[in-house]
Write an enzyme that holds these catalytic residues in place. Structure first.
Site, PDB file in Angstrom:
ATOM      1  N   HIS A   1       0.842  -1.203   0.000  1.00 30.86           N
ATOM      2  CA  HIS A   1       0.000   0.000   0.000  1.00 30.86           C
ATOM      3  C   HIS A   1       0.877   1.253   0.000  1.00 30.86           C
ATOM      4  CE1 HIS A   1      -3.334   2.684   1.457  1.00 30.86           C
ATOM      5  NE2 HIS A   1      -2.308   3.289   2.042  1.00 30.86           N
ATOM      6  N   GLU A   2       1.925   1.248   0.832  1.00 33.41           N
ATOM      7  CA  GLU A   2       2.804   2.414   0.886  1.00 33.41           C
ATOM      8  C   GLU A   2       3.588   2.580  -0.409  1.00 33.41           C
ATOM      9  OE1 GLU A   2       2.288   4.467   3.103  1.00 33.41           O
ATOM     10  OE2 GLU A   2       1.067   3.160   4.361  1.00 33.41           O
TER      11      GLU A   2
ATOM     12  N   GLU B   1      -6.498   7.033  -0.599  1.00 31.34           N
ATOM     13  CA  GLU B   1      -6.326   5.791   0.153  1.00 31.34           C
ATOM     14  C   GLU B   1      -6.982   4.614  -0.569  1.00 31.34           C
ATOM     15  OE1 GLU B   1      -4.413   5.254   2.709  1.00 31.34           O
ATOM     16  OE2 GLU B   1      -3.829   7.361   2.714  1.00 31.34           O
TER      17      GLU B   1
ATOM     18  N   HIS C   1       1.510   4.361  -2.892  1.00 35.06           N
ATOM     19  CA  HIS C   1       1.545   5.821  -2.766  1.00 35.06           C
ATOM     20  C   HIS C   1       2.757   6.391  -3.509  1.00 35.06           C
ATOM     21  CE1 HIS C   1      -1.839   6.635  -0.221  1.00 35.06           C
ATOM     22  NE2 HIS C   1      -1.405   5.912   0.788  1.00 35.06           N
TER      23      HIS C   1
END
Length: 314
Positions: free
Chosen positions: A134-135, A205, A138
């Site tokens: 997930h990071e 998100e 980003h």
């Protein structure tokens, strides 16, 4: 689009900062605020990631770390970054009991991903992979510049508004706008900064969840991780985040939940909605680039014991 979004947000935050300067000191205060925020924008662009890492006492780690869990964490991040066609980021751990993680950096070539010791302690390896994917999403989506710069400038706006409220003088009539200007300083400026942050964070998100699930190849691992993190973050206070609430938008789960932050100002969508979206992804056949990133036999069931597994950190 990402550059345009960043420019628009910076313009909005700059206008807020300059407006507060006018309410404090009239045209002179506005001019000073303009100079200050201009310098702050430059510092934020080049050094905000370093400021955030230092604030949270992030410790870079590599494959030579003596702890086996940290070595596995590093190896997984390196492998997923390679699979996602990203440069190797700085990989760090944060000494904090609250399970959480964030990414920062002005572009993929200058990115850093961080996990707290609480996250490594609580989650199993698949779930840690899901969170760090997930990071990395980003980073791949170039969200980190927007996240880090808006966190820095919004924090400065809140600090300036608090300064004006407590040290701006007792006679409200001396200020431009009189009593109305004072109320704007006390309420509207921090509120407007929070709304700007909230507007950029929720859709970001969801997209990072989607791309991260593809990078890790297991949407359900990320879903299980989000549920664990959310439940624990409500019980464990993150002192650094509480002192710097504008940095809360950087994390995968709102780190301010330990003190019951009002949902109206949350920069994160409801965890339940994120989990439902990830469950939907697990039921969809993968095609194109997503299929290439997914594991050949993804787990397609949420097991009750998955939500109670502890990671190997402890």
């Amino acid at each position: 689009m990402n550059h345009l979004r960043t420019f628009t947000l910076l313009a909005a935050l700059t206008a807020l900062f300059v407006g507060i300067g006018y309410l404090i000191g009239g045209p002179v205060g506005m001019g000073i605020a303009l100079v200050v925020v201009g310098g702050l924008n430059l510092i934020s662009y080049w050094n905000a990631d370093k400021i955030v890492l230092k604030m949270y006492r992030a410790q870079p780690v590599d494959e030579q770390h003596p702890n086996a869990v940290v070595r596995a964490y590093v190896a997984d991040v390196v492998q997923m970054a390679r699979d996602a066609d990203l440069p190797r980021p700085v990989i760090a751990i944060i000494p904090n009991d609250q399970p959480n993680a964030f990414a920062t950096g002005r572009n993929p070539a200058h990115a850093a991903v961080c996990a707290t010791t609480g996250l490594l302690d609580m989650l199993n390896r698949d779930e840690i992979r899901g969170v760090m994917a997930h990071e990395l999403a980003h980073v791949k989506n170039r969200d980190t510049l927007t996240m880090t710069v808006t966190a820095t400038v919004a924090g400065a706006i809140a600090a300036l508004a608090n300064f004006a409220m407590f040290f701006g003088g007792s006679d409200h009539r001396e200020r431009p706008g009189g009593l109305i200007g004072t109320l704007a300083l006390m309420i509207l400026a921090p509120l407007a900064a929070a709304l700007v942050q909230m507007a950029i964070s929720r859709s970001r998100e969801y997209e990072a969840d989607r791309v991260g699930a593809a990078i890790a190849g297991d949407p359900l691992a990320l879903a299980a991780a989000l549920q664990k993190i959310d439940a624990s973050a409500r019980q464990i206070v993150n002192p650094v985040a509480e002192r710097n609430p504008a940095s809360g938008q950087l994390f995968i789960i709102n780190p301010l939940a330990g003190r019951g932050t009002d949902n109206l100002f949350s920069t994160h969508p409801a965890t339940r909605n994120r989990v439902e979206a990830l469950m939907g992804l697990s039921r969809q056949p993968a095609t194109g680039p997503v299929a290439a990133l997914e594991s050949p036999e993804p787990d397609v069931s949420v097991r009750p014991d998955r939500l109670s597994d502890r990671g190997p950190w402890g």
